[in-house]
Motif scaffolding. Structure first.
Motif, PDB file in Angstrom:
ATOM      1  N   ARG A 134     -25.344  23.816   9.203  1.00 23.41           N
ATOM      2  CA  ARG A 134     -24.679  23.982   7.910  1.00 23.41           C
ATOM      3  C   ARG A 134     -25.753  23.996   6.833  1.00 23.41           C
ATOM      4  O   ARG A 134     -26.697  23.210   6.879  1.00 23.41           O
ATOM      5  CB  ARG A 134     -23.707  22.840   7.649  1.00 23.41           C
ATOM      6  N   ILE A 135     -25.580  24.875   5.870  1.00 23.97           N
ATOM      7  CA  ILE A 135     -26.547  24.993   4.778  1.00 23.97           C
ATOM      8  C   ILE A 135     -25.902  24.437   3.518  1.00 23.97           C
ATOM      9  O   ILE A 135     -24.880  24.950   3.062  1.00 23.97           O
ATOM     10  CB  ILE A 135     -26.965  26.459   4.572  1.00 23.97           C
ATOM     11  N   TYR A 136     -26.507  23.397   2.960  1.00 25.83           N
ATOM     12  CA  TYR A 136     -26.001  22.751   1.759  1.00 25.83           C
ATOM     13  C   TYR A 136     -26.925  22.925   0.555  1.00 25.83           C
ATOM     14  O   TYR A 136     -26.505  22.723  -0.568  1.00 25.83           O
ATOM     15  CB  TYR A 136     -25.839  21.236   1.982  1.00 25.83           C
ATOM     16  N   HIS A 137     -28.188  23.248   0.792  1.00 26.72           N
ATOM     17  CA  HIS A 137     -29.170  23.243  -0.294  1.00 26.72           C
ATOM     18  C   HIS A 137     -28.778  24.245  -1.381  1.00 26.72           C
ATOM     19  O   HIS A 137     -28.658  25.439  -1.125  1.00 26.72           O
ATOM     20  CB  HIS A 137     -30.562  23.567   0.254  1.00 26.72           C
ATOM     21  N   PRO A 138     -28.591  23.759  -2.623  1.00 32.37           N
ATOM     22  CA  PRO A 138     -28.134  24.633  -3.708  1.00 32.37           C
ATOM     23  C   PRO A 138     -29.046  25.836  -3.977  1.00 32.37           C
ATOM     24  O   PRO A 138     -28.564  26.928  -4.262  1.00 32.37           O
ATOM     25  CB  PRO A 138     -28.100  23.716  -4.927  1.00 32.37           C
ATOM     26  N   LYS A 139     -30.362  25.640  -3.877  1.00 28.60           N
ATOM     27  CA  LYS A 139     -31.295  26.747  -4.120  1.00 28.60           C
ATOM     28  C   LYS A 139     -31.144  27.830  -3.060  1.00 28.60           C
ATOM     29  O   LYS A 139     -31.177  29.021  -3.364  1.00 28.60           O
ATOM     30  CB  LYS A 139     -32.747  26.246  -4.130  1.00 28.60           C
ATOM     31  N   VAL A 140     -30.981  27.424  -1.810  1.00 31.76           N
ATOM     32  CA  VAL A 140     -30.817  28.383  -0.714  1.00 31.76           C
ATOM     33  C   VAL A 140     -29.511  29.152  -0.902  1.00 31.76           C
ATOM     34  O   VAL A 140     -29.476  30.381  -0.789  1.00 31.76           O
ATOM     35  CB  VAL A 140     -30.861  27.681   0.656  1.00 31.76           C
ATOM     36  N   LEU A 141     -28.439  28.445  -1.232  1.00 28.17           N
ATOM     37  CA  LEU A 141     -27.149  29.096  -1.452  1.00 28.17           C
ATOM     38  C   LEU A 141     -27.214  30.056  -2.640  1.00 28.17           C
ATOM     39  O   LEU A 141     -26.626  31.134  -2.614  1.00 28.17           O
ATOM     40  CB  LEU A 141     -26.055  28.050  -1.662  1.00 28.17           C
ATOM     41  N   LYS A 142     -27.967  29.683  -3.664  1.00 31.28           N
ATOM     42  CA  LYS A 142     -28.128  30.549  -4.843  1.00 31.28           C
ATOM     43  C   LYS A 142     -28.857  31.836  -4.471  1.00 31.28           C
ATOM     44  O   LYS A 142     -28.469  32.924  -4.900  1.00 31.28           O
ATOM     45  CB  LYS A 142     -28.885  29.793  -5.937  1.00 31.28           C
TER      46      LYS A 142
END
Length: 126
Positions: free
Chosen positions: A81-89
């Protein structure tokens, strides 16, 4: 009030510690990433015959970037699961500008990421 945390299913890997080129020179990590860096693979449309894949990860200067990496320099590929805000951005930005597609957070997307990892590991054995 409980705030919803945004996340997506994805495929993570680590950059190999070291590798040797055809001339016998030893390199640590890649040009963009240090050894062991966690990266997220853009595998939705990856061709298993390709020698490269695009990834998102923190580069040698501490910034998250979207880079092309040789598949041979990735290890420990897994669903995550990917939670990191920068990665999602960055993922949203690439979807908006270039039409990239990433997995979302549905059961079907989880199955797709597991299928991708299984295909990846099968290719690496050959």
């Amino acid at each position: 009030m409980e705030e919803k945390t945004e996340w997506k299913f994805g495929v993570a890997a680590n950059i190999v510690h070291s590798h040797t080129d055809e001339d016998g020179n030893v390199y640590y990590g890649t040009k963009a990433f240090t050894p062991g860096t966690k990266v997220y693979l853009d595998g939705k449309f990856w061709n298993s015959k390709s020698d490269d894949i695009f990834v998102i990860g923190r580069n040698r200067f501490g910034r998250f970037v979207h880079e092309r990496v040789p598949v041979a320099l990735l290890e420990n590929v897994r669903t995550q699961r990917i939670y990191h805000p920068k990665v999602l951005k960055i993922m949203k930005h690439l979807e908006f500008l270039d039409g990239w597609e990433w997995w979302e957070n549905t059961i079907e997307d989880k199955k797709d990421t597991k299928r991708f990892v299984k295909e990846w590991l099968g290719r690496m054995k050959v």
